[in-house]
Design an enzyme around this catalytic site. Structure first.
Site, PDB file in Angstrom:
ATOM      1  N   ASP A 225       6.707   8.512  -3.139  1.00 55.89           N
ATOM      2  CA  ASP A 225       6.518   9.214  -4.622  1.00 55.89           C
ATOM      3  C   ASP A 225       7.869   9.469  -5.205  1.00 55.89           C
ATOM      4  O   ASP A 225       8.111   9.128  -6.394  1.00 55.89           O
ATOM      5  CB  ASP A 225       5.651  10.290  -4.656  1.00 55.89           C
ATOM      6  N   LYS A 229      10.262   7.681  -8.381  1.00 56.39           N
ATOM      7  CA  LYS A 229      11.202   8.489  -9.330  1.00 56.39           C
ATOM      8  C   LYS A 229      12.381   7.798  -9.328  1.00 56.39           C
ATOM      9  O   LYS A 229      13.020   7.755 -10.345  1.00 56.39           O
ATOM     10  CB  LYS A 229      10.922   9.579  -9.204  1.00 56.39           C
TER      11      LYS A 229
END
Length: 373
Positions: A225, A229
Site C-alpha cells: 500500500d 503511493k
C-alpha cells in the site's frame, strides 16, 4: 466563464469510504442547484434514474439500492449510458477495481470528469498511467478533469501540494515520510519515543481491533500500500517507475507466515516472531533512536524505497502520534527546511473528505471554469 450546465454525478462503490462519501454528499450536493445524483452502484447491483430529469435521493439511497435488482453495468455499458445525455458527468469511483481504473482513459476522452481514491489507476501499469494523464484535461483540452487527491493522502493535501510545487517552478529533490496510518499506529506504540512499548504481535492485534488494518493485517504489513503511493508521487515528479516491484519494498510478514490461510491464523502464529521485531527495536534504541516504516523518493538518484529506517528521537517522523501520516517535501526553494504535511492519513471519514473536496473542485470546474467547448 462558460455557460453553466446540468451536472450529473455517478458514484461507484457504496461501502466503507463510499458510504462516508455519500453521507458527506447529502450536505454538499444540495448547495449546488444544477447538480444531482443520477447513478449509484456497488459490486452486485446498481441504481439509476429512469430519465435524465430525475434524481436519486440522498436520504434513502441505501434502502433504494438494496431494493434494486439491476446488476452493476460494465464500464462500457456505463459509458454508453452517459452518451445519452448532454449533461456534464462526474464519475466518482470509490472502488479499488482494476477493471474500472483501466477504463479511465476512455471516460476522460469522452469528457467525463473522474474523481477517485483508487490507487490502482495510478500505480499499476505505467502505460495506463500515461494514457490517463494524456487523456485528461489540460493535456487534452477537450477531455474531462481528473482528481485523485485521496489516492495518496486520504484527506491530506499531498498531491495538490506536490502539484503546486511543480507548477510554480520549484525543483523537488526528495520526498520522505510515513505514508500509512496503519504503520504509523503500529510503530508509535511498538517503539515510542518515551517508554518501552508493547510486543509487536500485541500491537498488530490492537491495530486490527481498532480498525486500522485490513481484515487480514498482512495486506498492510507487506508494504505494498505504501509502495503504491510512492509510485504515484514518483511518476508525478517525472520518474518512470514501472510498478511497485521496480524498487525495494520491505515486508514485515515473516516468511513462515506468508502462506497462512487467514488473517486470524496469521495473528495466532505471529507471537512466535516477536523476538525478531524486538531485536530491530533494540538495535535502534542502542543508538538513541527509534525505528519507523517509511517511504522515500530520491529524485536525483531516481531511487524509491519502502521499509524500516531509524530516526533520532527529535526527528518529526519519530514524534508522530496515533495514526498520523507525515510527508516531507525537500525542494530547491525550501532548502534544508522541508515543506511538511501532517495529519490523519487513514479512516473512512477523512478519506471520504479528500474525495468530497475533489468533488467540489470538479463541480466548480465543469460548471464553466474551463474554456468553452
Amino acid at each position: 466563464m462558460g455557460e453553466e450546465k446540468q451536472v450529473s454525478i455517478a458514484i461507484l462503490g457504496a461501502g466503507g469510504v463510499g458510504r462516508c462519501f455519500l453521507q458527506q454528499c447529502s450536505w454538499i450536493i444540495p448547495q449546488y442547484p444544477n447538480v444531482s445524483l443520477v447513478f449509484l452502484s456497488r459490486s452486485n447491483r446498481s441504481l439509476r434514474v429512469p430519465t435524465w430529469d430525475h434524481v436519486l435521493s440522498l436520504d434513502t439511497w441505501e434502502k433504494d439500492l438494496a431494493a434494486s435488482t439491476d446488476p452493476a453495468p460494465s464500464p462500457q455499458e456505463l459509458l454508453d449510458w452517459f452518451g445519452t445525455t448532454e449533461n456534464e458527468i462526474i464519475l466518482v469511483d470509490n472502488t479499488s477495481s482494476q477493471d474500472i481504473a483501466a477504463f479511465y482513459p476512455q471516460f476522460l476522452k469522452d469528457k467525463i470528469t473522474v474523481v477517485t481514491p483508487n490507487k490502482k489507476a495510478f500505480s499499476s501499469d505505467l502505460d495506463l498511467w500515461k494514457r490517463i494523464v494524456e487523456n485528461a484535461y489540460p493535456n487534452n483540452p477537450d477531455a474531462g478533469f481528473l482528481y485523485h487527491e485521496a489516492s495518496v493522502g486520504a484527506g491530506l493535501p499531498i498531491i495538490s501540494t506536490l502539484k503546486d510545487l511543480l507548477e510554480t517552478g520549484d525543483e523537488v529533490q526528495k520526498i520522505e515520510g510515513v505514508f500509512s496510518g496503519t504503520m504509523s499506529f503500529l510503530f508509535n506504540n511498538f517503539a515510542p519515543v518515551e517508554g518501552k512499548g508493547g510486543k509487536w504481535s500485541d500491537e498488530v492485534s490492537k491495530a486490527k481491533d481498532a480498525g486500522y488494518t485490513e481484515p487480514d493485517p498482512r495486506d498492510d504489513l507487506n508494504g505494498v500500500d505504501v509502495a503504491r503511493k510512492l509510485v504515484i508521487l514518483a511518476r508525478m515528479v517525472g520518474l518512470e517507475i514501472e510498478s511497485t516491484s521496480a524498487f525495494p519494498v520491505q515486508s514485515l510478514i515473516p516468511t513462515e507466515l506468508e502462506s497462512c490461510s487467514s488473517g486470524d491464523e496469521f495473528l495466532e502464529r505471529l507471537p512466535a516472531f516477536d523476538d525478531e521485531m524486538e531485536k530491530v527495536k533494540a538495535k535502534a534504541e542502542e543508538k538513541g533512536k527509534v525505528v519507523r516504516f517509511v517511504g522515500s523518493i530520491d529524485v536525483g538518484r531516481k531511487a524509491v524505497e519502502v521499509g524500516l529506517k531509524e530516526f533520532d528521537k527529535g526527528h518529526a517522523i519519530a514524534g508522530l502520534k496515533g495514526s498520523d501520516n507525515i510527508i516531507s517535501f525537500y525542494t530547491k526553494r525550501y532548502g534544508s527546511n522541508p515543506l511538511i504535511v501532517q495529519g490523519a492519513g487513514a479512516g473512512g471519514e477523512v478519506t471520504a473528505m479528500g474525495v468530497s473536496a475533489d468533488l467540489i473542485k470538479a463541480i466548480k470546474d465543469v460548471h464553466g471554469w474551463k474554456k468553452v467547448r
